[in-house]
Write an enzyme that holds these catalytic residues in place. Structure first.
Site, PDB file in Angstrom:
ATOM      1  N   ASP A  20      58.462  41.760  40.773  1.00  0.00           N
ATOM      2  CA  ASP A  20      57.140  41.868  41.388  1.00  0.00           C
ATOM      3  C   ASP A  20      56.209  42.509  40.350  1.00  0.00           C
ATOM      4  OD1 ASP A  20      55.016  41.825  43.130  1.00  0.00           O
ATOM      5  OD2 ASP A  20      56.146  42.567  44.839  1.00  0.00           O
TER       6      ASP A  20
HETATM    7  C1  NOJ Z   1      52.559  41.999  44.657  1.00  0.00           C
HETATM    8  C2  NOJ Z   1      53.187  41.467  45.908  1.00  0.00           C
HETATM    9  O1  NOJ Z   1      54.158  42.365  46.390  1.00  0.00           O
HETATM   10  C3  NOJ Z   1      53.830  40.110  45.723  1.00  0.00           C
HETATM   11  O2  NOJ Z   1      54.268  39.646  46.971  1.00  0.00           O
HETATM   12  C4  NOJ Z   1      52.869  39.162  45.060  1.00  0.00           C
HETATM   13  O3  NOJ Z   1      53.425  37.874  44.979  1.00  0.00           O
HETATM   14  C5  NOJ Z   1      52.539  39.711  43.698  1.00  0.00           C
HETATM   15  N1  NOJ Z   1      51.888  41.007  43.853  1.00  0.00           N
HETATM   16  C6  NOJ Z   1      51.670  38.786  42.875  1.00  0.00           C
HETATM   17  O4  NOJ Z   1      50.374  38.827  43.298  1.00  0.00           O
END
Ligand code: NOJ
Length: 774
Positions: free
Chosen positions: A296
């Site tokens: 993430d």
């Molecule tokens: C953080 C989020 O937790 C995740 O779900 C998302 O896909 C990413 N950022 C990318 O934006």
């Protein structure tokens, strides 16, 4: 269901791909560009790459550029040097094509980029939030939504999305419950598979550039964040982790999800993004997962903050060893992997495996043959048929939770408040009657509010057709509005009307990532406005738009009808008006347990029984306790003194405009050998006057196990259409494999013994029968 056939196989477009040449004039608005194809296979490509080019493939960077001219010099240089394998947050075809041009024409070995974006519940045409989509209990609806999102997003050059989110969500305080398919492992698995299929099609490598790679996220246990605070610590013991949190991911892996994203949380003391137990033991070994594992955003370097790694270098080492392929945004791999290899801590072979998985995904997507997107595909976005499908899915996501005959004498003659009767005068009140932006919900980054049709606009369309008359007075300007200055006018409109339709709830920004709430009641002065409206005596229909269940304990009594609309997306208005007026039947069912009070959370139907299950014992509500009552616990059970033990509405619950009667729960044989099919049936009859689509739910309880088992678990469901008066026998069939679970040693076992089975309209209904499997 309508249009998918039209778009299966994609809308063909006009880029020419000839052997050894790519002609991309249309895409790039340059006369002609020719690229020699040095491409044979991921393995042969890997053999030509330097170590730094390989490490470059493991980097996903963030770029927000609207035009090709906005792309910064450093970004161009990074691509030319092969220091990036993927960009996220691109949402224009011009930028996507220019990035690809830089990569394939000026970068080393012509390796294309993975262009990624969070396309969560629609791209331009916004579908209901995932929690709302789960409320359809209709996997076809979810698949269609994802398919349309893939077509629209790929028209802008996006070939990788970070969806579906498969985190089991038992706590309405957690803002990301909106982005989940709810609390149940089976329902989440079914919807997750449908979503993967919608994005990817049957086989991502079929060369259809209107399909995009899916990402099952977040691995693992992120939804169990303590107290519902986002990013918070999680403790999930085995076998709970395997029995409840893992199944949707196992299903997504089996369905071919091209990638999996790690989670932000620390699970049982190890941050997920450096957990070899999660990535290696479970994903690679147990599930034999072959696809890409992406972190993430910054989650690798955040493991230092967690206290799981000494510094960024240690984080890179631990993440790489644990099995992480690609790092999102932070640069610990780019900064430290080369040194770690030089020091002998990581081998180049380990890096090669990661690079290969990324190159294979690029190959699967057909990016080596065709990295560009035809600008003519812009016309595919916001197709009227997409809006029609979004309306149908939104209508199916609406859950009718209450529909009474009003106490008011004149109104009572007309029977239940919904559907609205032709010619009725409607007072349209509430902060979300005309909420073009907020009805799209969280993670609708590319949705444009001017495309939304609000409830107000839909009432206007219905008025033009002569089916309703209305007055609109919002009363409150937005969901958190605390000012009562608009109440007077709203009350006047309510007095004029035959029925009040109040549309309120929570703005989009009150749920989603990092948007958790401790108090899940209606925000602002909404409860006060509802109380004032009730005083008028006019029947009160409440439509809630929200990213979670809302605590209604103190106001529910005053509602005559209640419709949960979640955040229904671009076409929310017409969908709601169709259901309110009876053009569409309400068919949605809750994908979560609805608590009476926030203090009951986490609350979910598939809990353990305890030694003192509340149903079987009398308990005393707090206000009935005598003064100076003696301290004693006998006769008491697992309850709250002020909330009792029941939820407001159980999992699976939802009313229709008809009545369905369940009877004749039966099994031909109650004692079965292990390999015999377990068949349970019941008769469902539509005893009302309108057609229904009944979601017939099949629950099983394993009465005793080597580890205690939940009070019941959803095993299957069927959507059954019944004409008025029609009865059908509904049969469910399981094998003993469907009754397997993970024991205390994390072994997947079947334990013979006695089971209970229910066929019921929701998790709290029906009487079970008992059977034995030997
Ligand atoms: C953080 C989020 O937790 C995740 O779900 C998302 O896909 C990413 N950022 C990318 O934006």
């Amino acid at each position: 269901m309508i249009i998918l056939s039209l778009f299966h196989g994609g809308l063909r477009h006009g880029l020419l791909v000839t052997k050894g040449l790519r002609c991309c004039a249309a895409a790039l608005a340059v006369s002609l560009c020719t690229v020699p194809l040095a491409w044979a296979s991921p393995e042969s490509l890997l053999a030509k790459m330097t170590l730094s080019q390989k490490i470059g493939q493991l980097q996903q960077s963030h770029l927000e550029a609207v035009t090709a001219e906005d792309i910064p010099k450093e970004v161009k240089e990074a691509i030319r040097q092969g220091r990036v394998g993927s960009y996220l947050n691109i949402n224009t075809v011009a930028v996507a094509n220019e990035l690809q041009r830089l990569a394939v024409e000026e970068g080393p070995h012509g390796v294309p980029l993975l262009v990624a974006r969070d396309v969560i519940h629609g791209y331009k045409t916004i579908f209901p939030i995932p929690l709302g989509q789960a409320a359809t209990w209709n996997p076809d609806a979810v698949e269609q939504g994802a398919r349309i999102a893939a077509i629209e997003a790929s028209a802008d050059g996006i070939r990788w999305t970070f969806a579906p989110m498969l985190d089991i969500s038992r706590d309405a305080r957690w803002g990301r419950i909106a982005e989940s398919f709810g609390e149940d492992p089976y329902l989440t698995s079914v919807m997750g598979v449908a979503s993967v299929m919608g994005y990817q099609g049957k086989d991502l490598s079929q060369g259809d550039s209107t399909h995009i790679a899916a990402t099952a996220k977040h691995f693992l246990g992120y939804g169990a964040a303590e107290a519902g605070r986002d990013y918070n610590t999680t403790y999930i013991p085995e076998p709970l982790l395997h029995n409840q949190y893992l199944p949707p991911f196992s299903a997504a892996v089996a369905a071919g999800s091209a990638s999996i994203m790690t989670a932000f949380n620390d699970l049982n003391g190890v941050p997920a993004s450096i957990s070899s137990y999660l990535m290696d033991t479970i994903l690679r070994q147990e599930l034999a997962y072959k696809g890409v594992i992406v972190s993430d955003w910054d989650s690798v370097v955040e493991t230092v903050v967690h206290g799981g790694a000494e510094d960024n270098k240690d984080a890179a080492y631990k993440a790489a060893k644990a099995g992480l392929d690609m790092e999102m945004v932070s640069t610990s791999y780019a900064d430290h992997l080369a040194a770690l290899i030089q020091e002998g801590k990581i081998s180049e072979l380990e890096i090669d495996q990661k690079v290969l998985r990324i190159l294979r995904l690029k190959a699967q997507l057909g990016l080596f043959e065709q990295p560009y997107t035809d600008i003519a595909r812009q016309a595919e976005k916001k197709h009227p048929k997409f809006h029609q499908t979004a309306k149908e899915v939104a209508a199916q996501s609406l859950v009718l939770l209450k529909n009474d005959v009003p106490s008011h004498k004149k109104a009572a003659k007309l029977g239940k408040v919904l559907p609205l009767k032709p010619g009725q005068k409607v007072a349209l009140i509430g902060p979300m009657v005309d909420a073009a932006h907020d009805q799209m919900g969280t993670w609708a980054m590319d949705g444009e509010k001017q495309d939304s049709i609000t409830v107000l606009q839909a009432f206007e369309q219905a008025k033009v057709k002569g089916s309703v008359q209305y007055r609109y007075v919002p009363g409150l300007d937005f969901s958190r509005d605390k000012s009562t200055k608009g109440f007077k006018k709203a009350i006047k409109a309510a007095k004029w009307a035959d029925v009040i339709v109040y549309v309120g709830g929570e703005e989009a920004a009150l749920s989603g990532e990092a948007h958790s709430r401790a108090n899940i009641r209606l925000p602002g002065a909404q409860e006060a406005l509802l109380a004032a409206l009730k005083q008028t005596g006019t029947p009160l229909v409440v439509v809630l738009m929200a990213g979670r269940q809302i605590e209604l304990h103190d106001v529910l009594e005053s509602f005559d009808s209640l419709v949960m609309a979640w955040h229904p997306g671009t076409m929310g208005g017409p969908a709601i008006v169709d259901v309110l007026t009876g053009v569409s039947e309400p068919v949605g069912r809750l994908p979560v347990t609805w608590p009476k009070m926030g203090g009951q959370l986490p609350m979910y139907y598939n809990h353990k029984n305890t030694g003192r299950p509340p149903q079987s014992r009398p308990f005393i509500m707090m206000d009935d306790y005598p003064l100076e009552a003696h301290q004693h616990s006998l006769g008491h059970a697992a309850t709250h003194m002020d909330a009792g033990y029941l939820p407001q509405y159980p999992f699976g619950f939802g009313l229709s405009y008809s009545e369905v009667h369940y009877s004749d729960l039966a099994m031909a044989k109650r004692v079965l050998a292990r390999d015999e099919a377990i068949r349970v049936s019941a008769v469902v009859k539509n005893t009302g006057l309108r057609p229904v689509t009944e979601v017939v739910q099949f629950y099983v309880q394993d009465i005793a196990g080597s580890v205690t088992r939940p009070v019941k678990e959803l095993k299957q469901f069927q959507r059954v259409v019944l004409a008025p008066g029609e009865a059908k026998t509904v049969t469910f069939e399981l094998s003993h494999k469907d009754l397997m679970f993970f024991n205390a040693k994390t072994q997947h076992v079947f334990e013979p013994g006695a089971f209970r089975a229910w066929i019921a309209p929701h998790a709290a209904a029906g009487k079970p029968l008992t059977f034995t499997v030997r």
